[in-house]
Scaffold this active site. Structure first.
Site, PDB file in Angstrom:
ATOM      1  NE  ARG A   7      45.257  36.033  48.503  1.00 32.74           N
ATOM      2  CZ  ARG A   7      43.816  36.377  48.799  1.00 32.74           C
ATOM      3  NH1 ARG A   7      43.257  36.218  50.169  1.00 32.74           N
ATOM      4  NH2 ARG A   7      43.233  36.014  47.828  1.00 32.74           N
ATOM      5  CG  HIS A   8      47.919  39.778  46.478  1.00 28.85           C
ATOM      6  ND1 HIS A   8      45.940  40.744  46.349  1.00 28.85           N
ATOM      7  CD2 HIS A   8      47.608  38.496  46.193  1.00 28.85           C
ATOM      8  CE1 HIS A   8      45.525  39.144  46.430  1.00 28.85           C
ATOM      9  NE2 HIS A   8      45.782  37.952  46.023  1.00 28.85           N
ATOM     10  N   GLY A   9      46.875  42.414  48.877  1.00 29.26           N
ATOM     11  CA  GLY A   9      45.711  43.285  49.353  1.00 29.26           C
ATOM     12  C   GLY A   9      44.725  43.154  48.329  1.00 29.26           C
ATOM     13  CD  GLU A  10      38.350  44.152  49.508  1.00 29.01           C
ATOM     14  OE1 GLU A  10      38.050  43.224  50.274  1.00 29.01           O
ATOM     15  OE2 GLU A  10      38.474  45.181  48.620  1.00 29.01           O
ATOM     16  CB  THR A  11      42.350  42.135  43.439  1.00 35.81           C
ATOM     17  OG1 THR A  11      41.391  40.798  44.316  1.00 35.81           O
ATOM     18  CG2 THR A  11      43.872  42.707  44.573  1.00 35.81           C
ATOM     19  CB  VAL A  12      38.476  44.354  41.135  1.00 38.15           C
ATOM     20  CG1 VAL A  12      38.155  46.112  41.832  1.00 38.15           C
ATOM     21  CG2 VAL A  12      39.073  44.510  40.353  1.00 38.15           C
ATOM     22  CG  HIS A  13      39.637  39.469  39.178  1.00 41.75           C
ATOM     23  ND1 HIS A  13      39.703  41.055  38.750  1.00 41.75           N
ATOM     24  CD2 HIS A  13      39.577  38.940  38.295  1.00 41.75           C
ATOM     25  CE1 HIS A  13      40.150  40.628  37.555  1.00 41.75           C
ATOM     26  NE2 HIS A  13      39.967  39.567  37.182  1.00 41.75           N
ATOM     27  CG  ASN A  14      40.605  38.937  46.495  1.00 43.66           C
ATOM     28  OD1 ASN A  14      41.292  40.067  46.541  1.00 43.66           O
ATOM     29  ND2 ASN A  14      40.896  37.690  45.823  1.00 43.66           N
ATOM     30  NE  ARG A  59      46.575  39.182  42.520  1.00 48.64           N
ATOM     31  CZ  ARG A  59      46.856  38.963  41.218  1.00 48.64           C
ATOM     32  NH1 ARG A  59      46.166  39.558  40.232  1.00 48.64           N
ATOM     33  NH2 ARG A  59      46.663  37.091  41.155  1.00 48.64           N
ATOM     34  CD  GLU A  90      47.194  32.099  42.776  1.00 54.28           C
ATOM     35  OE1 GLU A  90      47.999  31.404  43.153  1.00 54.28           O
ATOM     36  OE2 GLU A  90      46.652  32.376  43.709  1.00 54.28           O
TER      37      GLU A  90
END
Length: 299
Positions: A7-14, A59, A90
């Site tokens: 899975r991708h790294g942390e995002t602002v939406h996360n 991302r 996604e």
């Protein structure tokens, strides 16, 4: 062949706990640290990838590029770069993209129960599970299976960088290519509670990865393999509470008949041990490639 579902790294939406889906959510500064740590983990452990696939959303692409950047580059060969595909995007949440997960809108006169939220979420989702399944199957049949079936390259390592929900859809489709008795978990898998391995419902943290090993079953072992080898001691063939039974394969033979799949790890995040989020809101802020990290100012 070893396959790493990442899975991708942390995002602002996360961080904001809102639905992202097909929205091109930016990575946070902390997410970039996660990617760097993951890339160092693979390189330092001698895990060298022959092929890296990635969702074309930024991302996931940037996560895949970070992994490739620290991979060794043999002489006279081009540096490893990710193969991008929209099949690994996604799930598209339609009108709910950008909406806080805990604030799914509920029509007047209805309760705020979890069941109501799930029904409303399903109603507002633009993309169906069938569509995600179609994309997953297309990716597997177009990109992954040809690599699996190349006998001369059976020792290759393949990375697939994508998103939490599409990774689970991809996993579910992949299990359908095998006889259920040929899928087994390594002892000690934290997410394992017994039962058929094909019913395992994995989850992914940011930069967490699932590691699986696919191999041809030796002829003698194939002949003597018990039908219930997909179970662990004390397991049961009944699905666990809340799990969906895999679609029936009646009239359809397994594409990878005579092959086995072993689950070596689920949501591995050991590379994140010791990583701390930068305080003052910096760690949760959107990453800007023009910014310098504080340690770079002293170089």
């Amino acid at each position: 062949m070893r396959i790493y579902l990442i899975r991708h790294g942390e995002t602002v939406h996360n961080v904001a706990q809102v639905w992202a889906g097909s929205t091109d959510s930016a990575l946070t500064n902390h997410g970039m640290l996660q990617i760097e740590s993951l890339a160092r983990c693979f390189a330092g452990s001698g895990i060298h990838f022959d092929t890296v696939f990635s969702s074309d959303l930024s991302r996931a692409r940037i996560t895949a590029e970070g992994i490739c950047r620290l991979q060794p580059c043999p002489t006279a060969q081009a540096p490893l770069t990710p193969i991008l595909t929209a099949d690994l995007r996604e799930r598209d949440f339609g009108s709910l993209e950008g909406v806080r997960i805990s604030r799914v809108p509920v029509p007047a006169g209805t309760s705020q129960s979890i069941g109501d939220r799930q029904r409303i979420l399903a109603h507002n989702q633009k993309e169906t599970k069938e569509s995600m399944r179609d994309r997953s199957l297309n990716f597997l049949q177009t990109h992954l299976l040809p690599l699996v079936l190349e006998e001369e390259r059976s020792e290759r390592n393949v990375a697939i960088v994508a998103h939490g929900l599409i990774l689970r859809a991809l996993w579910n489709c992949l299990t359908e290519f095998f006889d259920s008795s040929s899928i087994s978990p390594m002892p000690g898998i934290a997410a394992w509670t017994g039962g058929p391995a094909a019913l395992l419902s994995p989850v992914w943290s940011n930069t967490g990865f699932m590691e699986i090993l696919i191999a041809v079953i030796p002829p003698l072992l194939s002949l003597s393999q018990p039908q219930a080898s997909g179970l662990v001691d004390g397991g049961t063939s009944e699905p666990r509470c809340g799990q969906e039974v895999p679609p029936s394969r009646s009239g359809q033979s397994s594409l990878l008949q005579g092959w086995s799949m072993q689950i070596l790890g689920v949501d591995n995040t050991e590379h994140l041990v010791g990583i701390r989020r930068t305080r003052g809101g910096i760690g949760s802020a959107s990453y800007d490639s023009r910014q310098k990290r504080i340690d770079q100012f002293f170089k």
